[in-house]
Scaffold this motif. Structure first.
Motif, PDB file in Angstrom:
ATOM      1  N   VAL A  44      49.529  50.307  27.354  1.00  0.00           N
ATOM      2  CA  VAL A  44      50.255  49.952  28.325  1.00  0.00           C
ATOM      3  C   VAL A  44      51.734  49.905  28.183  1.00  0.00           C
ATOM      4  O   VAL A  44      52.130  49.275  27.197  1.00  0.00           O
ATOM      5  N   THR A 163      51.131  41.778  29.991  1.00  0.00           N
ATOM      6  CA  THR A 163      50.761  42.621  31.058  1.00  0.00           C
ATOM      7  C   THR A 163      49.565  42.961  31.381  1.00  0.00           C
ATOM      8  O   THR A 163      48.925  43.687  30.780  1.00  0.00           O
ATOM      9  N   PRO A 164      49.044  42.309  32.499  1.00  0.00           N
ATOM     10  CA  PRO A 164      47.670  42.341  32.711  1.00  0.00           C
ATOM     11  C   PRO A 164      47.297  43.638  33.199  1.00  0.00           C
ATOM     12  O   PRO A 164      48.000  44.402  33.944  1.00  0.00           O
ATOM     13  N   SER A 166      45.634  46.652  35.463  1.00  0.00           N
ATOM     14  CA  SER A 166      45.071  46.452  36.790  1.00  0.00           C
ATOM     15  C   SER A 166      43.374  46.274  36.976  1.00  0.00           C
ATOM     16  O   SER A 166      42.789  46.641  35.930  1.00  0.00           O
ATOM     17  N   LEU A 223      39.955  46.510  44.887  1.00  0.00           N
ATOM     18  CA  LEU A 223      40.428  45.298  44.269  1.00  0.00           C
ATOM     19  C   LEU A 223      41.836  45.432  44.204  1.00  0.00           C
ATOM     20  O   LEU A 223      42.282  46.313  43.577  1.00  0.00           O
ATOM     21  N   LYS A 224      42.512  44.166  44.587  1.00  0.00           N
ATOM     22  CA  LYS A 224      43.949  44.187  44.312  1.00  0.00           C
ATOM     23  C   LYS A 224      44.326  42.821  43.615  1.00  0.00           C
ATOM     24  O   LYS A 224      43.730  41.850  43.824  1.00  0.00           O
ATOM     25  N   ARG A 225      45.143  43.011  42.668  1.00  0.00           N
ATOM     26  CA  ARG A 225      45.461  41.624  42.084  1.00  0.00           C
ATOM     27  C   ARG A 225      45.928  40.608  42.938  1.00  0.00           C
ATOM     28  O   ARG A 225      45.687  39.451  42.777  1.00  0.00           O
ATOM     29  N   SER A 226      46.661  40.975  44.150  1.00  0.00           N
ATOM     30  CA  SER A 226      47.194  39.799  45.065  1.00  0.00           C
ATOM     31  C   SER A 226      46.185  39.299  45.477  1.00  0.00           C
ATOM     32  O   SER A 226      46.389  38.177  46.458  1.00  0.00           O
TER      33      SER A 226
END
Lengths: 394, 372
Positions: A44, A163-164, A166, A223-226
């Protein structure tokens, strides 16, 4: 290693073992994991000042937050009840190194870098530092459980990484064991294989993950992180669903059935490369059309929505419907050209072609598999009504 | 202005490398290589062009499709000078040009220029993952918004066009719904075989400061009344030029003894009135529209919209009079009687502006000085 605690996570039906192990032992495991698994191998990006500081702090014996691992599915087939797993069994599972890193990939790379730097250094002081560093203990949490969706849920709710990853990447990691084990007649192609599917049953793994992601979120965009808070409830429900069947397996085998049905109905329809290029066609045969990521996502999202609205029970309902799907008047050429025409219209007018095609395909599959719709099981009608529904959303 | 790194003090990223193993660009600070941002490049790499041989201009449009990827041709020179496309075309393989080697070469250059030296854009980014466009907020920071249009031009091609200046083409781009600022208009594009033809404004009108101000700033004016005045100023500018040129013609005729002193007053009266000069502008100071239905329809459409307003306020023009008379009558009514325009008709001014804009672009492009 020392197993200091074992707790059972009732929510996700998995055992969580807290382990202390020296950096030396962990770095051997980590080296194996990152070399074997192509998803873990991808570094990453973002090696900034923070990780430079961490490298220096590690040399001084700082304590880093626990790194979270999970045991790969195939290693757990002998265990029917995770609550009864013995410490020695946990140790041997970890020593087998058939693990994936759920959280702490960046920290893992930092540890490996520190060990490598000190090993490669000719400075005697560094040799001494290396000896000390290797003995420093770190904490590892290991999940042992068959419920992958449950683990994903846990990863999303507890991920506190710098740094998650995705969500997509996390799903890729979770299901990476399917890359090495074939699933009936289905074979997944990795990114490094650099090839497109050549026959029905072959899929780009990345595209399947995207489609499965769409099923999980009941949304063609995945799926979104938001949307994490909205997704948690979905995942809780899905984790229960996944207890009785492997829904990833169900998702892809259902799509495989659909492809085969379309191939049969269309008498293996195809056009030449030149014709496809001249027409700007979406694909030149059933495989090229329906194995594309837009199709997989639309398929996943549609089935997810049908399930959410309780219009179907499970994937078996879709598999049963697929057997009855047909073109109007059995005229497959007309039906396929109708599909290609709609996709072409979208390509020429959409601000975001991929998203718009996904949306259209979602509506198509919903029309096709919804018993209450006028287009149920009739491909042409589902295309027309699905397209009209897509237009109404613009 | 370049992108800045989130380090102590604002430091511009000044070094770019492409990692072909991962298909990613890495932007770094040359004196601190550990600080970097990474951006994925999804298109097929065609790296044969040198980025210094091209210039990139950012434009805007709300009217675009991902597939609107056009070659830009300079109409008079008849050569391709570059490409214009929405920024999304650089992050997607779903459009028709994804395998076009010519597009891909320009795309590779454009992508780098967007990262390294984004004109008119300064962005303060942390050294983490970034993306060209904001994508659903997943740990990425979008550097540009979706409505950005990329115009990438070849310096080699431009060098064959004498005194090339992109500002002279802003009106042409604007009439095709590409703007230097964010505006919301909706002009349909004229594209032939994926080619967009652009023509410079007339030589005599270059370096007019008002035109620069209009197409680079005032174009964002949205209120119909303000917009009308802003656009009509171009007509004022042009009819002033008509006056000046006609006066020189009169002086020349006098010198050549084609007219006598007594006739001068009469000659001047012919061109003194604004209305007469506007008619001259439409009829004699732009190239004929005969044989060009698209250009002719610009005038008929303008007349139609003007007459709707004039009829609505009870001041219809003679039906035999042309677009010049109609727009002049509208101008007078707006200047002197705007307050008396019924509310329902005030919104119609926006429709007039739509057509007026197209006319002024046409007039600027096809402006000539008559030979007799």
């Amino acid at each position: 290693m020392k197993i200091v605690s074992k707790l059972f996570d009732e929510r996700i039906d998995a055992l969580n073992a807290l382990i202390e192990m020296p950096i030396d032992e962990y770095s051997e495991i980590a080296k194996y994991i990152t070399s074997k698994n192509s998803f873990q191998r991808k570094r990453v990006k973002g090696s900034s000042m923070v990780y430079k500081l961490l490298r220096e702090d590690l040399k001084k014996g700082c304590l880093i937050p626990p790194i979270v691992l999970a045991v790969k599915k195939e290693n757990l087939s002998d265990f029917s009840d995770m609550r009864k797993v013995e410490d020695s069994q946990i140790e041997s599972l970890i020593n087998s190194k058939e693990l994936i890193i759920l959280d702490g990939l960046q920290r893992t790379y930092t540890i490996l870098e520190v060990v490598r730097q000190l090993k490669d250094s000719k400075d005697p002081e560094d040799t001494e530092t290396l000896t000390q560093v290797k003995k420093y203990n770190i904490r590892i949490e290991v999940y042992l459980g068959l419920n992958k969706i449950g683990i994903l849920y846990r990863m999303l709710t507890l991920n506190t990484g710098q740094t998650p990853m995705s969500i997509r990447h996390q799903i890729e990691i979770l299901y990476s064991d399917y890359l090495t084990n074939e699933l009936d007649e289905i074979r997944f192609l990795r990114e490094i294989d650099s090839q497109n599917p050549q026959k029905i049953g072959e899929y780009k793994f990345r595209d399947v993950i995207e489609g499965f992601n769409s099923y999980l979120n009941r949304d063609e965009l995945g799926l979104k992180r938001s949307d994490i808070l909205e997704n948690i409830e979905n995942l809780q429900t899905l984790a229960k669903e996944n207890k009785n069947e492997d829904i990833f397996r169900e998702y892809i085998t259902t799509h495989f059935n659909f492809l085969n049905k379309m191939e049969e109905l269309s008498s293996s329809w195809s056009i030449t490369r030149e014709e496809a290029k001249a027409q700007g066609a979406f694909g030149r045969n059933i495989l090229e059309i329906f194995a594309k990521p837009q199709m997989l996502s639309g398929f996943g999202a549609a089935i997810g929505k049908l399930k959410q609205f309780k219009l179907i029970e499970n994937f078996q309902d879709i598999k049963n419907s697929i057997k009855e799907v047909k073109f109007q008047d059995n005229n497959y050429e007309r039906g396929i050209f109708l599909l290609l025409e709609k996709l072409q219209k979208i390509k020429n007018s959409a601000k975001n072609i991929g998203s718009s095609q996904r949306l259209f395909m979602t509506y198509f599959f919903r029309e096709l598999f919804n018993k209450e719709s006028d287009s149920y099981l009739i491909i042409d009608d589902a295309l027309t009504n699905g397209y009209n529904k897509y237009l109404s959303q613009l | 202005m370049p992108l800045f790194a989130n380090t102590q003090g604002k430091t511009p990223f000044d070094s770019i490398n492409f990692d072909s193993a991962t298909n990613e660009f890495n932007l770094t600070l040359s004196h601190t290589p550990s600080v970097e941002i990474t951006i994925n490049y999804p298109l097929t790499v065609q790296s044969s062009f040198n980025i210094n041989d091209f210039q990139l201009i950012l434009m805007h449009s709300t009217n675009y499709a991902e597939n609107d990827i056009f070659q830009v041709y300079e109409r008079d020179a008849g050569i391709r000078i570059g490409w214009v496309f929405p920024i999304r075309s650089l992050v997607s393989n779903n459009h028709d040009e994804a395998s076009n080697i010519h597009f891909l070469r320009y795309a590779y250059v454009a992508f780098q220029k967007l990262l390294l030296n984004p004109e008119n854009k300064t962005e303060f980014v942390s050294s983490e993952n970034a993306a060209l466009i904001e994508e659903d907020g997943i740990q990425e920071r979008g550097l540009y918004d979706e409505e950005t249009i990329v115009l990438i031009l070849s310096n080699n091609q431009l060098s064959t066009i004498p005194n090339f200046d992109i500002k002279n083409y802003y009106p042409a781009f604007a009439s095709q719904d590409y703007y230097t600022q964010k505006v919301k208009y909706n002009y349909s594009r004229t594209v032939t075989n994926q080619r967009l033809y652009v023509k410079s404004i007339a030589v005599q009108l270059r370096n007019e400061s008002y035109l620069e101000e209009l197409f680079e700033k005032l174009i964002t004016e949205n209120h119909p009344l303000v917009r009308f005045h802003v656009l009509y100023q171009v007509i004022e500018l042009l009819i002033e030029k008509v006056l000046l040129f006609e006066l020189t013609l009169i002086a020349d005729k006098l010198k050549a003894k084609q007219i006598i002193a007594r006739d001068v007053d009469q000659q001047i009266k012919k061109i003194q009135s604004e209305e007469k000069r506007i008619i001259r502008l439409f009829d004699d100071y732009t190239t004929t529209t005969s044989g060009n239905p698209a250009r002719a329809s610009i005038r008929t459409d303008l007349k139609t919209q003007c007459d709707i307003l004039l009829n609505g306020v009870g001041k219809p023009n003679d039906t035999l009079q042309g677009a010049a008379n109609s727009i002049y009558s509208v101008r007078n009514f707006v200047v002197h009687d705007y307050r008396n325009i019924p509310s329902a008709l005030k919104t119609h001014l926006a429709n007039i502006n739509q057509k007026l804009f197209l006319f002024i672009v046409d007039a600027l492009t096809y402006y000539i000085r008559p030979t007799n």
